[in-house]
Design an enzyme around this catalytic site. Structure first.
Site, PDB file in Angstrom:
ATOM      1  N   ASP A  52      -2.836  -0.272   1.960  1.00  0.00           N
ATOM      2  CA  ASP A  52      -2.306   0.572   0.901  1.00  0.00           C
ATOM      3  C   ASP A  52      -1.306   1.512   1.568  1.00  0.00           C
ATOM      4  OD1 ASP A  52      -1.808   2.359  -1.056  1.00  0.00           O
ATOM      5  OD2 ASP A  52      -3.902   2.873  -1.474  1.00  0.00           O
ATOM      6  N   GLY A  90       3.625  -9.758  -4.326  1.00  0.00           N
ATOM      7  CA  GLY A  90       4.577  -9.569  -5.422  1.00  0.00           C
ATOM      8  C   GLY A  90       5.572 -10.708  -5.587  1.00  0.00           C
ATOM      9  N   GLN A  91       6.492 -10.524  -6.521  1.00  0.00           N
ATOM     10  CA  GLN A  91       7.439 -11.592  -6.854  1.00  0.00           C
ATOM     11  C   GLN A  91       8.261 -12.024  -5.638  1.00  0.00           C
ATOM     12  OE1 GLN A  91      10.791 -10.518  -9.296  1.00  0.00           O
ATOM     13  NE2 GLN A  91      11.196 -12.635  -9.912  1.00  0.00           N
ATOM     14  N   ILE A 148      15.699 -10.602 -10.225  1.00  0.00           N
ATOM     15  CA  ILE A 148      15.440 -11.766  -9.361  1.00  0.00           C
ATOM     16  C   ILE A 148      14.761 -12.859 -10.178  1.00  0.00           C
ATOM     17  CG2 ILE A 148      14.246 -12.610  -7.281  1.00  0.00           C
ATOM     18  CD1 ILE A 148      16.554 -10.604  -6.731  1.00  0.00           C
ATOM     19  N   GLY A 162       3.328  -5.476   0.424  1.00  0.00           N
ATOM     20  CA  GLY A 162       3.576  -5.941  -0.949  1.00  0.00           C
ATOM     21  C   GLY A 162       3.745  -7.447  -0.967  1.00  0.00           C
ATOM     22  N   LYS A 183      14.324   4.992  -6.888  1.00  0.00           N
ATOM     23  CA  LYS A 183      15.184   4.199  -6.004  1.00  0.00           C
ATOM     24  C   LYS A 183      16.283   5.074  -5.384  1.00  0.00           C
ATOM     25  CE  LYS A 183      13.107   0.225  -6.179  1.00  0.00           C
ATOM     26  NZ  LYS A 183      12.407  -0.281  -4.988  1.00  0.00           N
ATOM     27  N   TYR A 185      11.909   4.586 -12.572  1.00  0.00           N
ATOM     28  CA  TYR A 185      12.135   3.581 -11.529  1.00  0.00           C
ATOM     29  C   TYR A 185      13.464   3.858 -10.804  1.00  0.00           C
ATOM     30  CZ  TYR A 185      12.897  -1.168  -9.637  1.00  0.00           C
ATOM     31  OH  TYR A 185      13.131  -2.252  -8.838  1.00  0.00           O
TER      32      TYR A 185
END
Ligand code: SER
Length: 315
Positions: free
Chosen positions: A53, A11-12, A173, A8, A147, A143
């Site tokens: 992936d 991503g951010q 974040i 990942g 988690k 979501y």
């Protein structure tokens, strides 16, 4: 030197974590991976990069085996607002992706799997102020459900196979390099871009919505702590961590101190309900006590640094 895999990395958090780790541990020791095809140059030109992936166990095995991976940062996740639009895909990526990583890791002798949980693991029945580390976990978003499931799975892999899993329940974040996508706390990044470019912002949460947040440099420090700190310090595998809590109105007021002409209005949408189900503030004293968690940035510090960094780029 340990060999690190980041899943990942577009991503951010991943897009800043990869260069941060490469600087610390040597660029050849940090393998950036993910599914995004458009990636910042800092990822593709700064060291090894392969398409991966996490839903494909065979390619996970290949990358982990061929690169002799010791530690994995599994950062690939669908965030809360997008998760409400595509709940089945969110489950698939967030839970099936994680169990693949855990399964391949324990088979191929990976030492640590580090992945972020979230404040979304909590729900409306959780105490909302100073939410403790151990408390009720009854989230109402997909979501959040992924988690909590992830936390339980990771704990299971530790107990059953001795794979060291560590996760931090991240708040929103705030970052200057890569914008978040599809989260409920995204407003706290968008607001800076709009304040600098257009001097106005329409917020999708109400003015008095208070949520826990953290600045990216603290977030990166937290991730590095999880590779560097001795295993004996970790008495559990999931930790609350936070930086600072503020309302949308308080953030706007802080921005106004630096950009006086900035104006904001509020048009809450479906994300308001998600925000209302999450904690307003987090008790992270367990992380502070056990392994020395100590974030640096407060609201004024975040605001000043974000405006300085973005202003240079956006003009
Ligand atoms: N930033 C995330 C979201 O808003 C929270 O973990 O979905």
């Amino acid at each position: 030197m340990k060999r690190i895999l980041v899943i990942g990395s577009g991503g951010q958090i991943g897009s800043e974590l990869v260069p941060f780790l490469r600087k610390k541990y040597g660029k050849e020791n940090v393998i950036a991976t993910g599914r995004r095809t458009v990636l910042p140059k800092v990822i593709t030109e700064g060291g090894p990069w392969v398409y991966l992936d996490a839903l494909n166990q065979e390619s996970l095995k290949k990358v982990i085996y061929e690169n002799s991976i010791d530690h994995i940062f599994h950062m690939a996740s669908v965030l809360s607002a997008t998760g409400e639009k595509i709940p089945q895909t969110a489950w698939d990526i967030n839970v099936n992706g994680l169990i693949n990583v855990l399964e391949v890791s324990r088979r191929y002798g990976v030492e640590r799997v580090i992945w972020p949980s979230s404040i979304a693991a909590f729900g409306p029945t959780t105490p909302r102020e100073n939410t403790p580390n151990e408390t009720i976990l009854q989230p109402t978003t997909m979501y959040g459900i992924t988690k909590v499931s992830g936390e339980l799975l990771a704990e299971y892999y530790y107990k059953k196979y001795g794979l060291l899993t560590l996760s931090m329940r991240l708040p929103g974040i705030i970052s200057s390099e890569t914008a978040p996508g599809g989260g409920t706390t995204d407003y706290a990044v968008e607001i800076f871009y709009e304040a600098i470019k257009n001097k106005k912002y329409t917020c999708f949460l109400k003015e008095d919505t208070k949520l826990p947040m953290m600045y990216q440099p603290d977030c990166l420090k937290c991730h590095v702590n999880f590779v560097e700190i001795d295993e004996s310090k970790f008495k559990r595998h999931v930790y609350n961590v936070t930086g600072v809590s503020f309302t949308a109105g308080e953030l706007a007021a802080e921005i106004k101190k630096i950009i006086p002409e900035f104006t904001i209005d509020y048009k809450p949408d479906f994300r308001q309900e998600i925000a209302d189900s999450w904690p307003k503030s987090i008790d992270d004293s367990v992380a502070r006590k056990e392994w020395g968690w100590n974030p640096k940035y407060d609201l004024a510090g975040i605001t000043k640094d974000m405006i300085e960094k973005l202003s240079k780029r956006l003009v």
